[in-house]
Design an enzyme around this catalytic site. Structure first.
Site, short mmCIF file in Angstrom:
data_model
loop_
_atom_site.label_atom_id
_atom_site.label_comp_id
_atom_site.label_asym_id
_atom_site.label_seq_id
_atom_site.Cartn_x
_atom_site.Cartn_y
_atom_site.Cartn_z
N LEU A 43 1.48 -42.21 -37.27
CA LEU A 43 2.23 -41.23 -36.48
C LEU A 43 1.28 -40.15 -35.97
O LEU A 43 0.32 -39.79 -36.65
CB LEU A 43 3.28 -40.55 -37.37
CG LEU A 43 4.49 -41.38 -37.79
CD1 LEU A 43 5.22 -40.68 -38.93
CD2 LEU A 43 5.43 -41.59 -36.61
N LYS A 68 8.67 -36.65 -44.66
CA LYS A 68 7.52 -37.54 -44.69
C LYS A 68 7.00 -37.55 -46.12
O LYS A 68 6.25 -36.66 -46.55
CB LYS A 68 6.44 -37.07 -43.72
CG LYS A 68 5.30 -38.05 -43.58
CD LYS A 68 4.42 -37.69 -42.41
CE LYS A 68 3.36 -38.73 -42.17
NZ LYS A 68 2.38 -38.84 -43.24
N CYS A 122 -24.05 -9.67 -63.86
CA CYS A 122 -24.11 -10.72 -62.85
C CYS A 122 -24.52 -12.04 -63.53
O CYS A 122 -25.54 -12.09 -64.22
CB CYS A 122 -25.13 -10.35 -61.78
SG CYS A 122 -25.49 -11.72 -60.66
S1 IVH Z 1 7.88 -44.35 -39.59
C1 IVH Z 1 6.13 -46.32 -36.32
N1 IVH Z 1 9.13 -42.77 -41.22
O1 IVH Z 1 3.86 -41.92 -42.54
C2 IVH Z 1 6.39 -45.20 -37.21
N2 IVH Z 1 6.83 -43.19 -41.63
O2 IVH Z 1 1.63 -41.62 -40.52
C3 IVH Z 1 5.58 -45.17 -38.46
N3 IVH Z 1 5.96 -42.07 -43.62
O3 IVH Z 1 2.45 -45.10 -42.65
C4 IVH Z 1 6.35 -45.17 -39.70
N4 IVH Z 1 7.84 -41.10 -44.21
O4 IVH Z 1 3.50 -44.20 -44.76
C5 IVH Z 1 7.96 -43.35 -40.92
N5 IVH Z 1 10.41 -41.41 -42.58
C6 IVH Z 1 9.25 -41.99 -42.29
C7 IVH Z 1 8.09 -41.79 -43.08
C8 IVH Z 1 6.90 -42.41 -42.70
C9 IVH Z 1 6.58 -41.28 -44.52
C10 IVH Z 1 4.53 -42.45 -43.66
C11 IVH Z 1 4.28 -43.92 -43.62
C12 IVH Z 1 3.43 -44.17 -42.42
C13 IVH Z 1 2.86 -42.81 -42.16
C14 IVH Z 1 2.55 -42.61 -40.70
#
Ligand code: IVH
Length: 672
Positions: A84, A119, A403
């Site tokens: 992302l 996340k 010191c």
């Molecule tokens: S969607 C195509 N949804 O974030 C979209 N990722 O930097 C990619 N992650 O590898 C995945 N929570 O490990 C998505 N609600 C969430 C997420 C999530 C954590 C992590 C996942 C991915 C990383 C992307």
């Protein structure tokens, strides 16, 4: 630059990515921060954009993460697992939306609807279900190919092995995050640096029985391969996930418009530590699958989603010891050595305790469990002590009164302005006598803002110090390059680069040179002011303890504090010796400020408001022509510039001293 050189730089960056991917994905031992890693990646993207001939199969523009480790058989993901993009503030979010508007050719007055999901900071996994049965599970691997870790994933209770719901798709990959809860992590924290590593390491154990011992969790949030998708919105899909028997985050929501996203983010950020697992941001996905499909992907991230990261990251850890760092100005900074902990993706093992008062106020002790915060590039610091976890035998921490580097007495200075003692204790030795201070002074001398010697970073200064190659700044110009070439890690090329950089640094402006000496309270601006007065390095070498520093009084920006500091600095024999020795190597060049300008030796002061120009600009106009701004009215003042609503007292005083009083028009005339 030549094509070869560009290719060389590019290859070096690619190799760095490979090395760090390996450390991160294979060894679970990241050595650089996520931010630095992202920077490295974007530098590669930039290069590729600029120079079309650059290509490498290991480029992060083509792959995500790193090839799976050898412990497991591999399998291709039917649909790649992507990453992302990141957003940190409103501007980033606006920019993210702007690209969407542009791409979709929309006016920017629509408030998009987003699926908002925490996340979770774990590791992602992809589960393939065929006819309701879990057929296999893969790790993310390099995004294209993952490790087959089916048996290990099956030990996770949250993962359904069979789904009987007739609505459940016949062939689908369900994707989500494997993570460990903080309370479970505490039981195994001796083995792993942080919960994320624990989850990753555990999931990669060869023996599923071992994996079983560690309570892993799984939260589902998306799909990979999905034949005949039946939903219109991400939020509907998530609801179905729950119905089918998957765990979903209880904090998922649907939010419209950037303003509301930001409000929600602020709220969530405040409460994130109430969660029993690490969350490092919120994921925003355009809720409409139709729009998602239209937008597609760029490089290895979707255009329709972004991760809005949290700014300050927190974590709990234990203080193993408290060390004292001695800085360039002798300041003693207590630093907590903590058990390594992941604070928002960065492994932290030191956290600053600021000063003695802070330790007292928070009653911080060795052995305490403390909350650590890290915000952006700021040094991690200890926020508070968890007193419930304190060992009864723990003892109050006593700040040293000597010191730790040279054994000199340490003192708190009295601040004449605030009429208070400083919070900071300082080593009272004379500069270079204290080893730690000397090293820090040399680091400052060669730093970017000072002599700016490329290739002579902090680590190299320490290395040279330990090898007794340098003790004082001038030693830098007396280095034995043949000797250096024989040191491990140094080669012909790096030595010749260093030599070049050192030679180049000899040409410097006087103000920079004065700044590089590291005189307390003499920053870049003050160094400039002093340089106008002193004019040459010869004059500087002639300054000794009986010099009349009050000459500088009245220069705007130089006050009692600076004068006292200068007096102290120049009354120290080592300092004056250093300047004398340096003057043999240094060649002073003119800065763009013309020392012989039209207004040289002319002094000005402004009272009241000028039209159309700020005081800062007026000051810079005067300085450009070598004039000086004074901060107080004295006989030394040539012109008092009077603008709107001047201070009457100043005008009267100037009249009494027969100082020339001019208005803005007259001032402009003098300037031109
Ligand atoms: S969607 C195509 N949804 O974030 C979209 N990722 O930097 C990619 N992650 O590898 C995945 N929570 O490990 C998505 N609600 C969430 C997420 C999530 C954590 C992590 C996942 C991915 C990383 C992307």
């Amino acid at each position: 630059m030549k094509e070869n050189e560009i290719k060389k730089i590019y290859k070096k960056k690619i190799n760095q990515v490979i090395k760090n991917n390996k450390l991160y994905f294979e060894k679970n031992k990241p050595q650089i921060s996520d931010a630095d890693y992202d920077k490295l990646k974007s530098e590669i993207f930039e290069l590729e954009k600029k120079y079309k001939y650059l290509k490498d199969k290991n480029s992060p523009s083509l792959s995500v993460g790193f090839a799976p480790s050898r412990n497991f058989k591999k399998k291709q993901h039917r649909v790649p697992m992507l990453s992302l993009s990141n957003a940190f503030d409103r501007d980033d979010l606006k920019n993210f939306e702007k690209k969407i508007y542009n791409f979709l050719n929309l006016k920017n007055n629509i408030d998009f609807e987003y699926s908002v999901e925490p996340k979770i900071d774990g590791i992602s996994a992809s589960l393939t279900y065929v006819n309701g049965k879990l057929s296999h599970g893969l790790s993310r691997g390099d995004g294209k190919e993952g490790e087959i870790i089916t048996e290990n994933l099956k030990t996770i209770l949250d993962i359904p092995k069979e789904i009987k719901d007739p609505e459940f798709p016949k062939d689908i990959d369900i994707r989500g995050e494997v993570f460990i809860k903080n309370k479970d992590f505490q039981k195994i924290e001796d083995k792993f640096a942080n919960p994320r590593n624990a989850a990753s390491g555990s999931l990669r154990q060869k023996n599923p029985e071992e994996v079983k011992k560690i309570p892993l969790n799984f939260i589902a949030y998306t799909y990979g391969y999905y034949k005949n998708k039946k939903f219109n919105k991400q939020s509907e899909f998530i609801k179905a996930l729950k119905k089918w028997g998957f765990k979903i985050s209880e904090y998922n929501s649907v939010i419209k418009g950037v303003n509301n996203l930001i409000k929600n983010h602020e709220q969530f950020e405040k409460n994130r530590f109430k969660l029993d697992y690490d969350v490092d941001g919120l994921v925003y996905k355009l809720n409409d699958f139709n729009l998602q499909d239209r937008l597609g992907f760029v490089a290895n991230a979707p255009r329709w989603a972004t991760a809005h990261k949290f700014s300050a990251e927190n974590a709990f850890s234990k203080i193993i010891d408290i060390g004292i760092q001695v800085g360039r100005t002798g300041a003693l900074t207590p630093v907590a050595k903590i058990k390594p902990v992941n604070v928002g993706g960065v492994v932290v093992s030191n956290a600053t305790l600021h000063n003695e008062d802070e330790i007292k106020r928070k009653d911080i002790r060795i052995g305490d469990t403390v909350k650590i915060e890290r915000a952006g590039d700021v040094i991690p610091h200890v926020i508070s002590v968890d007193f419930t976890k304190r060992n009864k035998q723990s003892k109050k921490y006593f700040f040293p009164d000597r010191c730790p580097s040279c054994g000199s007495k340490v003192l708190k200075e009295y601040n004449n302005q605030t009429k208070k003692y400083d919070a900071v204790k300082r080593c009272t030795s004379d500069g270079y006598i204290c080893e730690k201070i000397a090293i820090e002074k040399i680091k400052h001398f060669v730093s970017k803002e000072a002599l700016n010697i490329d290739g002579l970073g902090k680590k190299v200064v320490e290395q040279f110090w330990n090898l007794k190659l340098i003790r004082l700044p001038q030693n830098i110009f007396e280095l034995d390059y043949d000797k250096i070439q024989k040191i491990d890690g140094w080669g012909k090329l790096s030595v010749s680069n260093l030599k070049y950089a050192i030679n180049k640094s000899k040409k410097i402006t006087l103000d920079k040179f004065i700044f590089s000496l590291g005189i307390r309270h003499i920053g870049k601006e003050n160094a400039k002011l002093i340089s106008y007065n002193i004019k040459s390095i010869e004059n500087l070498t002639n300054i000794s303890s009986n010099y009349d520093f009050d000459n500088f009084l009245g220069i705007d920006g130089i006050g009692e504090t600076q004068i006292n500091s200068l007096k102290k600095f120049f009354s120290n024999k080592i300092n004056t010796e250093v300047i004398k020795k340096l003057s043999k190597f240094i060649i002073i060049i003119n800065n763009n400020i013309n020392l012989d300008g039209k207004l040289s030796n002319k002094t000005f002061m402004i009272t009241g408001k000028l039209q159309g120009v700020s005081r800062a600009e007026a000051k810079s106009l005067i300085e450009k022509k070598s004039g000086k701004i004074l901060s107080s009215i004295s006989k030394k003042l040539n012109y008092l510039i009077v603008g709107d609503k001047p201070t009457a007292k100043k005008v009267t005083l100037a009249k009494n001293l027969k100082i020339q009083i001019i208005n803005q028009k007259e001032f402009e005339k003098i300037l031109n």
